[in-house]
Write an enzyme that holds these catalytic residues in place. Sequence first.
Site, PDB file in Angstrom:
ATOM      1  N   GLU A 407       0.820  -1.219   0.000  1.00 46.99           N
ATOM      2  CA  GLU A 407       0.000   0.000   0.000  1.00 46.99           C
ATOM      3  C   GLU A 407       0.852   1.268   0.000  1.00 46.99           C
ATOM      4  OE1 GLU A 407      -0.673  -2.736   1.601  1.00 46.99           O
ATOM      5  OE2 GLU A 407      -2.701  -3.260   0.959  1.00 46.99           O
ATOM      6  N   HIS A 474     -11.790  -5.879   8.593  1.00 54.00           N
ATOM      7  CA  HIS A 474     -12.444  -5.663   7.300  1.00 54.00           C
ATOM      8  C   HIS A 474     -13.734  -4.868   7.490  1.00 54.00           C
ATOM      9  CE1 HIS A 474      -9.818  -9.032   6.142  1.00 54.00           C
ATOM     10  NE2 HIS A 474     -10.009  -8.672   4.899  1.00 54.00           N
TER      11      HIS A 474
END
Length: 668
Positions: A407, A474
Site C-alpha cells: 500500500e 475488514h
Amino acid sequence: MSTTVAITNLMNYKTKDLDETTLRQLYKNMLKPRLIEEKMLILLRQGKISKWFSGIGQEAISVGVTMALQSSEYILPMHRNLGVFTTREIPLFRLFCQWQGKASGFTKGRDRSFHFGTQEYNIVGMISHLGPQLGVADGIALASKLKNKNQVTAVFTGEGGTSEGDFHEALNVASVWQLPVMFCVENNGYGLSTPTNEQYYCKNIADRGLGYGMESHIIDGNNIIEVFSKVNALAESIRKNPRPVLLEFKTFRMRGHEEASGTKYVPQELMDEWAAKDPIENYRSYLKSESLLTDEQDEAFHAEIKAEIDAALDAANAEEKINPIETNELSDVYKDFDYQCFDELKNTQELRFIDAISEGLKQSMEQHDDLVIMGQDIAEYGGVFKITEGFVEQFGKDRVRNTPICESAIVEAGMGLSIAGIKSVVEMQFADFVSSGFNPIVNYLAKSHYRWSQNADVVVRMPCGAGVAAGPFHSQTNEAWFTKTPGLKVVYPAFPKDAKGLLVTAINDPNPVLFFEHKALYRSIRQEVPTNYYSIPLGEAALLKEGTDVTVITYGAGVHWALETLENNPDIQADLIDLRSLQPLDTNAIYNSVKKTGRAIILQEDSMFGGIASDISALIMEHCFEYLDAPVKRVASMETPIPFINQLEEQYLAKSKFESALQELLNY
Ligand SMILES: Cc1ncc(C[n+]2csc(CCOP(=O)(O)OP(=O)(O)O)c2C)c(N)n1
C-alpha cells in the site's frame, strides 16, 4: 579551511574516455558543495544557523549521478546531497533563503533544509521519513515509461533508510513493473549512531538486488570518475532498455549525523582511513599530477565559488524575514480547484451503489485519457468487489494496474505520477489496509502543496464499514484518521447518484481525496442515476428531509439508519442532513438547520472518541449556542474494535442506539 589529508593515491581514476572539460567540471562541481558546507560550518559555530546535515566526503556521489543524468530527468535527493542541488545550478541565493526560512527559498519558511522539491530543476526533495521518496521515484518513472520518454529517475537513500518497508516495496514494484529507476544507496557506515552491522545482516546492500530480480552494482562512492562513468553508462542503457538498477555506493559519513551530535562513537582509525580517501583531495591531486588542473585554475575555481557564496549569503541575509499572514498559510494547504460543473442529463438508469461507483470511475477513465488506476487484483480479476470488471479490456493494463501487496509504495507511486502530471486512483482493497499506506498519505500527499506547491492528484478509494460480519480488520470506517489531517479531502457518499457525481469531482480535483465507499451499501442501495458523465461539488451537504423538531446530521451508512428510524417514527419532524463530504465540511448547512430546529443529533458509524461527530458537536456549540434548546447529542458505535459475529456487531454498531438517543433529545 580545507582539511589537509595525506593523499596516498588510493584512487584508480580511469579517465581515458572523458574530455578535459568534463574532468575539470566534475572537480568544480564537487568543490562547490564542499566550500558551501565549510561556510555553513562557520555559520553554525557562530550560531547563525541552527542545524546542518553534512555531506562532506560524499560529494562524488551527488555530483557524479547528477552530471550523468539529463537536466530533464528527475532526481530525488536526501539530506546529504547538496551536490545534486548545486550541480543542477540552483542559485545559491535561493538555497540560502531556503535554509534561513525566507520567502525566496522553496518552501516560504514552511519546511527546513533539503525538504523541498522544485519542478524548475526536476528535483524532488525528501520528507523526513526517508523511505517514501523511493516509491515516489517509481511513480515518476512509471509516468516516463507510460509516456515513452526514455528517461531515468534517480532516487537516493542512506543505508539506514534501506531498513524501512518503503525501500523493499519500492524496489519490488520497480522490478515487477520494470521501471527506469536508479536506486542509489549511499552506504556511509552509520545511520545516526547505528553502524551497518546493526542495520542489516547481509554483506552488501547490493546483494539484495538478486532478491528483487534486479541488476545491482557496487560503486566506489569516493571515486568521482567511477561514479560518473558507471552511472553515465547505466543511464544510457536504462534509457534504451527501461529497468530498475540498485547501486550501492561505498562511502563514509565524515561528520556527525548532524553537526551538534558529533562522531564520538566512530573509531578514529575509520575516520583516518576514510579521510585518506577524500573524494575531492584525491581527485585534485590526480588532476594536478596529470596536468589537467593548474594551481592557478584551482585558485580561480575557489575564488569564483567563494565570491558566489559570499554574494548569495549577503543577499539572503538582507532579505526580510517572513511576515506571518494567516490567510496565506491557509490558502496554500490545497491547490486551487476550479470546479467545473458537468450537468446531469435526463437519461437515467437504476443502479446499485457499487455500479454507480464503477460507472463514475469508467467515465472518468474515458474523460482523462491518461488517468491510471492501481490496486490489488483490479485488472483481469476486476477487484474484490468487481468495481473494475471489464476495465482492463477497455483501457489496457498500462492504465489498469494490478499491484503487489504494498500500500505504501502504491500511494507513493500515485504521488510520483502526480509530480509527472498524471492523475491516479488508488484502490485500497479494504479501507482497513490503508494503515499500511498511512504514512505517505498523511505526510506526503497531504503536506506537499503546503510545503512546496506540489499537488498530489490522487484519489484513494476506501471500501469501508461494518454490518457485514467481517470482523475487526475488514469493517472499519476510518475517516477520522484523515479528517484531522490538513491537506486531505474526505468524501463519503450514501447514495448511488452522489457516489458517481462525487467520484467524478474527486478525480477532477487536483488535491488528494480519500473516497469512502460503504461496503454494506454496495449491493443494497439502488437509485435512478443519470447515465452521462456529471459532477457534484465537494463540500455541499444534502438536505434529505425537512422538519422543525430536530436536525439529524450523518453520512454513509448512518444516513440509511437515520432514514429508517425517521420512517418508523413519522411523528418526528426532522431535518436530515447527509454530509456527503467531511472535508470540506458544509458547516453552513449544519448551522442553518440547527438555528431553525434548536436541536442537533450527530450519528456516526465509527466509535465515538475523536470522531467527526465530536468536532461537529463542538462547532455547533461555538456557532449556534444561543439557538439550542438542548445539548447537542452524539451517537456512535462502541469503544471497542469491531466484532465479527452478527449479534456482537449489532450491539457494537450505533444503529441500535440511534432511536432512543433521538427520543431522549426530543424529550429534553
Ligand atoms: C521514519 C524515520 N525514522 C527515524 C528517523 C530519524 N533519522 C533521521 S536520519 C536517520 C539516519 C538515517 O541513516 P541513513 O539512511 O543511513 O542516512 P545517513 O544519515 O547516514 O546519510 C534517522 C534514524 C526519521 N527521520 N524517519
